[in-house]
Design a protein around this motif. Structure first.
Motif, PDB file in Angstrom:
ATOM      1  N   UNK A 222      -1.419   2.753   0.527  1.00 10.85           N
ATOM      2  CA  UNK A 222      -2.810   3.167   0.512  1.00 10.85           C
ATOM      3  C   UNK A 222      -3.293   2.176  -0.343  1.00 10.85           C
ATOM      4  N   UNK A 223      -4.917   2.371  -0.492  1.00 14.15           N
ATOM      5  CA  UNK A 223      -5.997   1.352  -1.080  1.00 14.15           C
ATOM      6  C   UNK A 223      -5.356   1.306  -2.363  1.00 14.15           C
ATOM      7  N   UNK A 224      -4.841   2.428  -3.270  1.00 14.45           N
ATOM      8  CA  UNK A 224      -4.494   2.376  -4.460  1.00 14.45           C
ATOM      9  C   UNK A 224      -2.829   1.875  -5.108  1.00 14.45           C
ATOM     10  N   UNK A 225      -2.277   1.470  -3.926  1.00 11.89           N
ATOM     11  CA  UNK A 225      -1.023   0.836  -3.841  1.00 11.89           C
ATOM     12  C   UNK A 225       0.257   1.775  -3.863  1.00 11.89           C
ATOM     13  N   UNK A 226      -0.108   3.150  -3.586  1.00 14.13           N
ATOM     14  CA  UNK A 226       0.818   4.237  -3.460  1.00 14.13           C
ATOM     15  C   UNK A 226       1.542   3.725  -2.003  1.00 14.13           C
ATOM     16  N   UNK A 227       2.878   3.736  -2.172  1.00  9.39           N
ATOM     17  CA  UNK A 227       3.474   3.293  -0.836  1.00  9.39           C
ATOM     18  C   UNK A 227       4.454   4.212  -0.432  1.00  9.39           C
ATOM     19  N   UNK A 228       4.616   4.325   0.880  1.00 10.97           N
ATOM     20  CA  UNK A 228       5.250   5.216   1.647  1.00 10.97           C
ATOM     21  C   UNK A 228       6.521   4.500   1.991  1.00 10.97           C
ATOM     22  N   UNK A 229       7.905   4.831   1.888  1.00 13.44           N
ATOM     23  CA  UNK A 229       8.955   4.181   2.327  1.00 13.44           C
ATOM     24  C   UNK A 229      10.060   4.951   2.340  1.00 13.44           C
ATOM     25  N   UNK A 230      11.253   4.774   3.068  1.00 14.77           N
ATOM     26  CA  UNK A 230      12.278   5.466   3.270  1.00 14.77           C
ATOM     27  C   UNK A 230      12.693   6.525   2.154  1.00 14.77           C
ATOM     28  N   UNK A 231      13.159   7.553   2.551  1.00 16.87           N
ATOM     29  CA  UNK A 231      13.260   8.721   1.433  1.00 16.87           C
ATOM     30  C   UNK A 231      14.438   8.253   0.561  1.00 16.87           C
ATOM     31  N   UNK A 232      13.918   8.396  -0.780  1.00 14.45           N
ATOM     32  CA  UNK A 232      15.006   8.030  -1.773  1.00 14.45           C
ATOM     33  C   UNK A 232      14.539   6.894  -2.502  1.00 14.45           C
ATOM     34  N   UNK A 254      -0.022  -5.920   7.618  1.00 15.97           N
ATOM     35  CA  UNK A 254      -0.127  -5.017   8.685  1.00 15.97           C
ATOM     36  C   UNK A 254       0.390  -3.592   8.130  1.00 15.97           C
ATOM     37  N   UNK A 255       1.055  -3.622   7.045  1.00 11.44           N
ATOM     38  CA  UNK A 255       1.367  -2.151   6.416  1.00 11.44           C
ATOM     39  C   UNK A 255       0.544  -1.536   5.465  1.00 11.44           C
ATOM     40  N   UNK A 256      -0.663  -2.432   5.380  1.00  7.50           N
ATOM     41  CA  UNK A 256      -1.539  -1.750   4.392  1.00  7.50           C
ATOM     42  C   UNK A 256      -2.553  -0.607   5.169  1.00  7.50           C
ATOM     43  N   UNK A 257      -2.797   0.544   4.400  1.00 12.60           N
ATOM     44  CA  UNK A 257      -3.854   1.241   5.116  1.00 12.60           C
ATOM     45  C   UNK A 257      -4.927   1.518   4.010  1.00 12.60           C
ATOM     46  N   UNK A 258      -5.950   0.790   3.912  1.00 14.35           N
ATOM     47  CA  UNK A 258      -6.991   0.804   2.957  1.00 14.35           C
ATOM     48  C   UNK A 258      -7.876   1.977   3.242  1.00 14.35           C
ATOM     49  N   UNK A 259      -7.985   2.453   4.483  1.00 17.13           N
ATOM     50  CA  UNK A 259      -8.780   3.664   4.632  1.00 17.13           C
ATOM     51  C   UNK A 259      -8.246   5.030   3.919  1.00 17.13           C
ATOM     52  N   UNK A 260      -6.922   4.728   3.280  1.00 16.16           N
ATOM     53  CA  UNK A 260      -6.465   5.925   2.687  1.00 16.16           C
ATOM     54  C   UNK A 260      -6.489   5.591   1.468  1.00 16.16           C
ATOM     55  N   UNK A 261      -7.444   6.520   0.440  1.00 16.09           N
ATOM     56  CA  UNK A 261      -7.442   6.356  -0.794  1.00 16.09           C
ATOM     57  C   UNK A 261      -6.137   6.358  -1.637  1.00 16.09           C
ATOM     58  N   UNK A 262      -5.409   7.137  -1.391  1.00 15.52           N
ATOM     59  CA  UNK A 262      -4.074   7.154  -2.247  1.00 15.52           C
ATOM     60  C   UNK A 262      -2.929   7.787  -1.233  1.00 15.52           C
TER      61      UNK A 262
END
Ligand code: MRU
Length: 325
Positions: A222-232, A254-262
């Motif tokens: 997300x735009x603020x650097x919050x990062x989804x990755x594999x559980x764990x 290609x993994x960044x989604x700046x449309x999401x604030x967090x």
């Protein structure tokens, strides 16, 4: 170099990652619907690789004269978390062409650009890896998850190629065991020293001073650097911060989604109960055992020491709205 997919004679061949490393079997795909099913079933997996597969799925639809709007919708519905899937399909849609050769050329570009980005990520990230480092990683972020080389595993690969005598702690990554099955396979393939560990061992290795850094990939940032990755992954981020160990994320733009604030806005995939209750189709839990099986978690941006990209390494506070895309 290992590859998860190949375009061959008008079809898409995908290496069946569900049965690696003991069987190396390629499945041939000729429709967008079947590619979507292959993505959903994790024949191909890893954020960049599913984006590439979806782009080739659109080429298959165009060559067979299928409805491209429908093909796009079916592919978009295959997996929700990795934004690379939507990013690749947006690129195809933005062509505004139903010409098969035009769509195929774009799919090929998406694939070759991904490899280039990974090689840059590897070079940038290797600067953060000291000689002799013990590096912990999770899931599979290597050649099998991308067009080649990998992201987090690409950084490890680059550091090894630069002659740094590194050692890897590779987390098993329950429930699908991408670490044990796929990362171990890639590390052995490249002769990189490592040990596979079960996920619950991470804290004890850190407190014993046996981990110098943690590096993971990403499915959506997300735009603020919050990062989804594999559980764990979030568990490793918290543990690393508690022990004063740098925690890195490696990902292409290609993994960044700046449309999401967090990260609270990132959709988290829930997968089937049998991934938890069964191992290799063998039931291990009592029948009817209730299960919760989210495939991903979100690590807060402030716990990430650097986000490593093809455009450089970024430290918090993050604001990716302007930097990328
Ligand atoms: O469920 P998977 O195997 O597709 O999850 C993969 C991951 O979480 C990877 O860390 C991520 O996609 C980055 S791959 C370069």
């Amino acid at each position: 170099m290992l590859k998860p997919l190949i375009w061959k004679d008008g079809t898409l061949e995908m290496l069946d990652q569900r049965i690696l490393p003991h069987q190396q079997s390629w499945i041939s795909y000729s429709t967008a619907d079947s590619v979507a099913e292959g993505i959903r079933d994790m024949v191909v997996r890893g954020a960049p690789a599913i984006g590439i597969a979806a782009a080739y799925g659109m080429a298959l639809a165009a060559f067979s004269g299928a409805d491209l709007v429908e093909a796009d919708a079916v592919l978009r519905a295959s997996r929700p978390t990795a934004v690379n899937l939507f990013w690749a399909l947006d690129r195809i849609r933005d062509l505004r062409s139903s010409e098969p050769e035009v769509i195929l050329a774009e799919a090929r570009s998406i694939e070759s650009e991904d490899l280039e980005m990974n090689l840059s990520i590897g070079r940038n990230g290797a600067q953060l890896i000291p000689h002799g480092a013990n590096i912990m990683t999770i899931c599979n972020t290597g050649a099998l998850a991308t067009a080649g080389h990998g992201t987090a595993l690409g950084v490890i690969r680059s550091a090894h190629q630069e002659g740094k005598q590194i050692h890897v702690w590779s987390c098993e990554t329950r429930p699908r065991q991408q670490g044990l099955r796929l990362t171990a396979f890639e590390l052995m393939h490249d002769g990189i020293p490592f040990h596979s560990i079960s996920d619950g061992m991470a804290a004890s290795l850190m407190v014993a001073g046996k981990v110098d850094c943690v590096i993971a990939g990403a499915d959506r940032i997300a735009a603020n650097g919050d990062t989804a990755n594999k559980i764990g992954t979030y568990m490793l981020a918290v543990l690393a911060n508690h022990h004063g160990i740098p925690f890195y994320i490696a990902a292409p733009s290609s993994t960044f989604d700046p449309t999401l604030p967090d990260g609270s806005h990132i959709p988290i995939e829930e997968r089937s109960a049998t991934e938890i209750t069964h191992i290799e189709d063998v039931p291990v839990a009592p029948e009817g055992c209730p299960v919760f099986n989210p495939g991903f978690d979100v690590s807060p941006g402030e716990l990430i020491s650097y986000i490593i990209t093809e455009k450089g390494n970024f430290a918090p506070p993050y604001n990716f709205r302007d930097i990328l895309k």
